[in-house]
Scaffold this motif. Structure first.
Motif, short mmCIF file in Angstrom:
data_model
loop_
_atom_site.label_atom_id
_atom_site.label_comp_id
_atom_site.label_asym_id
_atom_site.label_seq_id
_atom_site.Cartn_x
_atom_site.Cartn_y
_atom_site.Cartn_z
N SER A 179 0.85 -1.20 0.00
CA SER A 179 0.00 0.00 0.00
C SER A 179 0.88 1.24 0.00
O SER A 179 2.00 1.22 0.51
N SER A 180 0.37 2.33 -0.53
CA SER A 180 1.10 3.60 -0.47
C SER A 180 0.67 4.35 0.79
O SER A 180 -0.43 4.14 1.31
N GLU A 226 -0.34 7.29 0.94
CA GLU A 226 -1.53 8.08 0.61
C GLU A 226 -2.80 7.23 0.68
O GLU A 226 -3.86 7.73 1.06
N GLU A 227 -2.70 5.95 0.31
CA GLU A 227 -3.87 5.08 0.39
C GLU A 227 -4.30 4.86 1.85
O GLU A 227 -5.50 4.83 2.15
N ASN A 285 -6.01 8.03 2.97
CA ASN A 285 -7.37 8.15 2.44
C ASN A 285 -8.38 7.41 3.32
O ASN A 285 -9.47 7.92 3.60
N LEU A 286 -8.01 6.22 3.76
CA LEU A 286 -8.91 5.44 4.62
C LEU A 286 -9.12 6.14 5.95
O LEU A 286 -10.25 6.24 6.45
N ILE A 328 -6.03 -2.73 5.63
CA ILE A 328 -5.60 -2.22 4.33
C ILE A 328 -4.24 -2.82 4.04
O ILE A 328 -3.20 -2.31 4.45
#
Length: 260
Positions: free
Chosen positions: A225-226, A228-229, A232-233, A252
């Protein structure tokens, strides 16, 4: 047009927000309109000047008290707390390599800062009848790597259990409490690790990444995962779009954790 997620006017504390997923969360919260305070042991030159900063060692009771006092003095309280702080310095070698000092360090880094800051900051949320607390745990709590992450995984499991208990206590009083459980995140530190692992066999960073993913049993989407991801969550859960969500854990990890 009003964005799908809007944090305008919210006061947010995000611990360990100067690098990795913490830094990405700080940036996103600012972009979404929140007033943000973060902390680390020292302020990096790259931190946005609009972000309030407190230098504090949160592995100590004194550091947590300093941060909580700054929240009250400089923001007048807080609406959202995101506990990003975590990590491990324990030696490899499994259970026999872990002394009492190693166990204490893992708990002081991965559990106690959340316990201490929540104890200081939740009373204000309860008085107002609203607030959000997000504890960042880890998939390691359910699939620890015995040679390397026993103490870290146990500390994150303790954080998760504490978070669930807290949610049951304070959700009826208007405070939502949730957990975000990341797998491998492609942070600067993760890239350095991949580079080192690749170099050990005369290969590059891509081979290092493959070795890390293999140690986790594989990541079905084929990549970490990045930051930023993950951010976002967290932002979605902190927003009014998630107003009926509390007590839950959101994984995630690109599908890393196997389920029945």
């Amino acid at each position: 047009m009003i964005p799908f997620v809007n944090l305008e006017g919210r006061r947010a504390l995000i611990t360990s927000g100067t690098r990795g997923a913490g830094a990405a969360t700080v940036r996103l919260f600012r972009d979404l309109g929140a007033e943000v305070m973060t902390s680390a042991r020292s302020r990096p030159d790259t931190l946005d000047g609009s972000v309030l900063f407190v230098a504090a060692d949160l592995t100590t009771a004194e550091g947590c008290a300093t941060l909580a006092a700054n929240v009250q003095d400089r923001m007048g309280g807080v609406d959202i707390v995101v506990h990003m702080l975590g990590g491990s310095s324990a030696p490899a070698g499994g259970f026999a390599a872990l002394g009492d000092a190693d166990w204490t360090r893992e708990l002081d880094l991965n559990l106690m800062p959340a316990v201490r800051l929540d104890r200081a900051l939740l009373p204000g949320m309860i008085t107002r009848g609203s607030g959000v607390v997000i504890h960042v745990t880890s998939i390691q709590r359910t699939m620890p790597l015995p040679e390397a992450t026993t103490a870290y995984a146990a500390a994150k499991a303790a954080l998760s259990t504490y978070s669930k208990a807290l949610s049951r206590q304070v959700s009826p009083q208007g405070v939502r409490v949730m957990r975000v459980s990341p797998g491998w995140i492609e942070t600067e530190a993760a890239i350095r690790l991949a580079e080192r692992l690749g170099a050990e066999i005369g290969a590059g960073v891509d081979e290092g990444k493959r070795r890390i993913m293999a140690s986790l049993g594989g990541i079905p989407i084929g990549r970490p995962s990045s930051p930023e991801e993950v951010a976002n969550l967290i932002a979605f859960l902190a927003s009014d779009r998630a107003a009926s969500i509390t007590g839950a854990e959101f994984v995630i990890d690109g599908g890393t954790v196997p389920t029945a």
